[in-house]
Design an enzyme around this catalytic site. Structure first.
Site, PDB file in Angstrom:
ATOM      1  N   CYS A 169       7.299  -4.479 -12.906  1.00 52.31           N
ATOM      2  CA  CYS A 169       6.260  -3.684 -12.258  1.00 52.31           C
ATOM      3  C   CYS A 169       6.338  -2.200 -12.575  1.00 52.31           C
ATOM      4  O   CYS A 169       5.494  -1.430 -12.107  1.00 52.31           O
ATOM      5  CB  CYS A 169       6.299  -3.908 -10.749  1.00 52.31           C
ATOM      6  SG  CYS A 169       5.915  -5.613 -10.284  1.00 52.31           S
ATOM      7  N   HIS A 309       3.998   3.830  -4.895  1.00 54.07           N
ATOM      8  CA  HIS A 309       3.971   2.429  -5.328  1.00 54.07           C
ATOM      9  C   HIS A 309       3.230   1.617  -4.271  1.00 54.07           C
ATOM     10  O   HIS A 309       2.352   0.835  -4.587  1.00 54.07           O
ATOM     11  CB  HIS A 309       5.398   1.919  -5.519  1.00 54.07           C
ATOM     12  CG  HIS A 309       5.462   0.495  -5.986  1.00 54.07           C
ATOM     13  ND1 HIS A 309       5.042   0.107  -7.235  1.00 54.07           N
ATOM     14  CD2 HIS A 309       5.890  -0.635  -5.362  1.00 54.07           C
ATOM     15  CE1 HIS A 309       5.214  -1.206  -7.371  1.00 54.07           C
ATOM     16  NE2 HIS A 309       5.716  -1.678  -6.248  1.00 54.07           N
ATOM     17  N   GLU A 320      10.505   3.370  -0.036  1.00 55.91           N
ATOM     18  CA  GLU A 320       9.793   4.529  -0.577  1.00 55.91           C
ATOM     19  C   GLU A 320       9.834   5.721   0.367  1.00 55.91           C
ATOM     20  O   GLU A 320      10.050   6.864  -0.054  1.00 55.91           O
ATOM     21  CB  GLU A 320       8.330   4.165  -0.839  1.00 55.91           C
ATOM     22  CG  GLU A 320       8.067   3.675  -2.230  1.00 55.91           C
ATOM     23  CD  GLU A 320       6.589   3.675  -2.552  1.00 55.91           C
ATOM     24  OE1 GLU A 320       6.088   4.696  -3.056  1.00 55.91           O
ATOM     25  OE2 GLU A 320       5.941   2.653  -2.312  1.00 55.91           O
ATOM     26  N   LYS A 341      -3.099   0.720  -4.221  1.00 56.15           N
ATOM     27  CA  LYS A 341      -3.004  -0.745  -4.153  1.00 56.15           C
ATOM     28  C   LYS A 341      -3.709  -1.290  -2.926  1.00 56.15           C
ATOM     29  O   LYS A 341      -4.039  -2.475  -2.875  1.00 56.15           O
ATOM     30  CB  LYS A 341      -1.537  -1.188  -4.158  1.00 56.15           C
ATOM     31  CG  LYS A 341      -0.820  -1.008  -5.483  1.00 56.15           C
ATOM     32  CD  LYS A 341       0.580  -1.618  -5.436  1.00 56.15           C
ATOM     33  CE  LYS A 341       1.336  -1.406  -6.746  1.00 56.15           C
ATOM     34  NZ  LYS A 341       1.754  -0.001  -6.937  1.00 56.15           N
ATOM     35  N   HIS A 346      -2.166  -5.331  -6.411  1.00 53.43           N
ATOM     36  CA  HIS A 346      -0.972  -5.086  -7.233  1.00 53.43           C
ATOM     37  C   HIS A 346      -1.052  -5.953  -8.481  1.00 53.43           C
ATOM     38  O   HIS A 346      -0.837  -7.164  -8.427  1.00 53.43           O
ATOM     39  CB  HIS A 346       0.275  -5.425  -6.416  1.00 53.43           C
ATOM     40  CG  HIS A 346       1.567  -5.046  -7.068  1.00 53.43           C
ATOM     41  ND1 HIS A 346       1.651  -4.532  -8.342  1.00 53.43           N
ATOM     42  CD2 HIS A 346       2.854  -5.123  -6.609  1.00 53.43           C
ATOM     43  CE1 HIS A 346       2.926  -4.307  -8.638  1.00 53.43           C
ATOM     44  NE2 HIS A 346       3.661  -4.648  -7.610  1.00 53.43           N
ATOM     45  N   PHE A 405      10.956  -5.520  -9.457  1.00 53.04           N
ATOM     46  CA  PHE A 405      12.044  -6.472  -9.220  1.00 53.04           C
ATOM     47  C   PHE A 405      13.212  -6.163 -10.158  1.00 53.04           C
ATOM     48  O   PHE A 405      13.023  -5.753 -11.305  1.00 53.04           O
ATOM     49  CB  PHE A 405      11.567  -7.898  -9.460  1.00 53.04           C
ATOM     50  CG  PHE A 405      10.773  -8.475  -8.314  1.00 53.04           C
ATOM     51  CD1 PHE A 405      10.674  -7.822  -7.103  1.00 53.04           C
ATOM     52  CD2 PHE A 405      10.134  -9.694  -8.456  1.00 53.04           C
ATOM     53  CE1 PHE A 405       9.948  -8.359  -6.054  1.00 53.04           C
ATOM     54  CE2 PHE A 405       9.408 -10.254  -7.412  1.00 53.04           C
ATOM     55  CZ  PHE A 405       9.305  -9.594  -6.212  1.00 53.04           C
TER      56      PHE A 405
END
Length: 422
Positions: A169, A309, A320, A341, A346, A405
């Site tokens: 990502c 994000h 975050e 998002k 996403h 991830f």
């Protein structure tokens, strides 16, 4: 002297509309493009909502042969690239093709094409030992993500450095950073970069269902993506692409190009902590932010906006929030932060590039896009997450971040060239 690299062309293919103008209209209005899945029957799955792109390739100049050859994500990438190139005003025929490079990002490659091919060859999963004779003739290209860079290179006539960056990502930020490095080191004069993904497929949905990462708010698809909201239930899968034309600042100015932003700083870190988990203190993201700011020669107080994000999972939102407080100090509470998002979902590897586009457009219009659906703020996410409505705000320097991830954390600083010293 280090070559300064700027963005002179943008192309976006996103949920809610094709093209950069439609993309910005969606974000600035606070509308959402999330809905019930229509690309296949989602009934067997836990999460049945997504942010789909209404895409008809023939309407965007792709031939029937190209449509047959290319996976959906590759088609996205080529169409976004053509818009970016037209926006830049460059005539690539006037350049040495060996000085034009490609750096495309993707998280899951040609997953939609692979999924379709497997279902055909296995008779919808009923045949364990598949007959390869039933597989489509271009299946090899779907197996090899480098085919994305190949397709873009063919589309623009580039014969310089060509690569695909796939770091989960964070791919959409990391690919652009790689393109910047190639210009800075003198390996290319023009780079076509960005990222593309079309992950809305049964295989992808099943994988995220298994770990309960995607939302189960199926009865409320328009508001299902809820970053930093106490009622969130996971992220909404999306798809799309963004492409950029990068060139050296001096060259762009000499030809009178419109310079959107300088890519002023970048850093990437990894926690080496867990396959899908995040440390709650956000230290590795904070480190990436600090190093990116140092490279940009900017202080935390110089930032006008943070494009988060903001995936919409509790774990990510807390991680975050902690990272911003750690890296930005008191300025974390003074700087607007939002997650697009909430509107476009996403799209895994490509969303980092789409968020770069959103950040640059925020600078272009001096408007901070909102975090849609943020109606019940999580008390543990106590920063200015710009709920519901876009905000007029002088925006000359932006931080955009991605989290993936495996503990990958990438941060990029975009600034107006005159905001920085040479």
């Amino acid at each position: 002297m280090t070559r300064r690299v700027v963005i002179t062309g943008i192309g976006v293919l996103a949920p809610g509309g094709i093209g950069t103008t439609a993309f910005w209209n969606l974000l600035s209005s606070g509308r959402t493009a999330t809905r019930g899945i229509t690309l296949f029957d989602p009934a067997p799955f836990r999460s049945r909502v997504a942010a789909e792109v209404d895409f008809h390739p023939e309407r965007h100049g792709l031939t029937s042969l190209e449509v047959r050859r290319m996976d959906r994500a590759a088609q996205f990438g080529v169409v976004a690239t053509r818009e970016a190139l037209a926006d830049s005003g460059l005539d690539l025929a006037a350049f040495d093709p060996y000085r034009i490079g490609i750096a495309m990002g993707t998280g899951v490659g040609a997953i939609s094409g692979l999924d379709t091919a497997y279902r055909v060859a296995s008779d919808e999963g009923r045949i364990a030992q598949v007959d390869h004779m039933y597989a489509p003739g271009h299946l090899y290209d779907h197996f090899v993500p480098s085919s994305f860079a190949t397709e873009v290179a063919w589309a623009v006539g580039a014969e310089g450095p060509s690569t695909v960056v796939s770091t989960g990502c964070t791919s959409g930020i990391d690919s652009v950073a790689h393109a910047v490095d190639l210009i800075r080191e003198g390996s290319a004069d023009i780079m076509i970069t960005g990222a593309t993904d079309a992950p809305i497929s049964p295989l992808t949905l099943a994988c995220f269902d298994a770990i309960k990462a995607t939302t189960a708010l199926n009865e409320e698809p328009e508001t299902a993506s809820r970053p930093f909201d106490a009622t969130r239930k996971g992220f909404v899968l999306g798809e799309g692409a963004a492409a950029f034309v990068l060139e050296e600042l001096g060259a762009a100015r000499r030809r009178g190009a419109h310079v959107y932003a300088e890519i002023a700083g970048y850093a990437s870190r990894s926690s080496a902590f867990h396959m899908t988990g995040l440390r709650p203190d956000g230290r590795e993201m904070a480190e990436a932010i600090t190093v990116a700011l140092d490279e940009a020669r900017l202080d935390p107080g110089d930032l006008d906006y943070v494009n988060a994000h903001g995936s919409g999972t509790r774990q990510n939102d807390l991680h975050e929030t902690a990272a911003y407080k750690l890296a930005l100090g008191p300025h974390a509470h003074r700087t607007p932060v939002s997650s697009v998002k909430s509107m476009i979902g996403h799209s895994l590897g490509s969303v980092g590039s789409m968020e770069i586009a959103a950040s640059v457009l925020a600078m272009e219009h001096h408007v901070v896009p909102p975090t849609a659906n943020l109606r019940t703020p999580d008390p543990e996410c106590d920063l200015d997450y710009v709920p519901l409505v876009a905000r007029d705000h002088r925006t000359d320097a932006v931080l955009t971040v991605s989290s993936g991830f495996g503990g990958f954390q990438s941060a990029m600083v975009l600034a107006r060239p005159d905001r920085r010293t040479a």
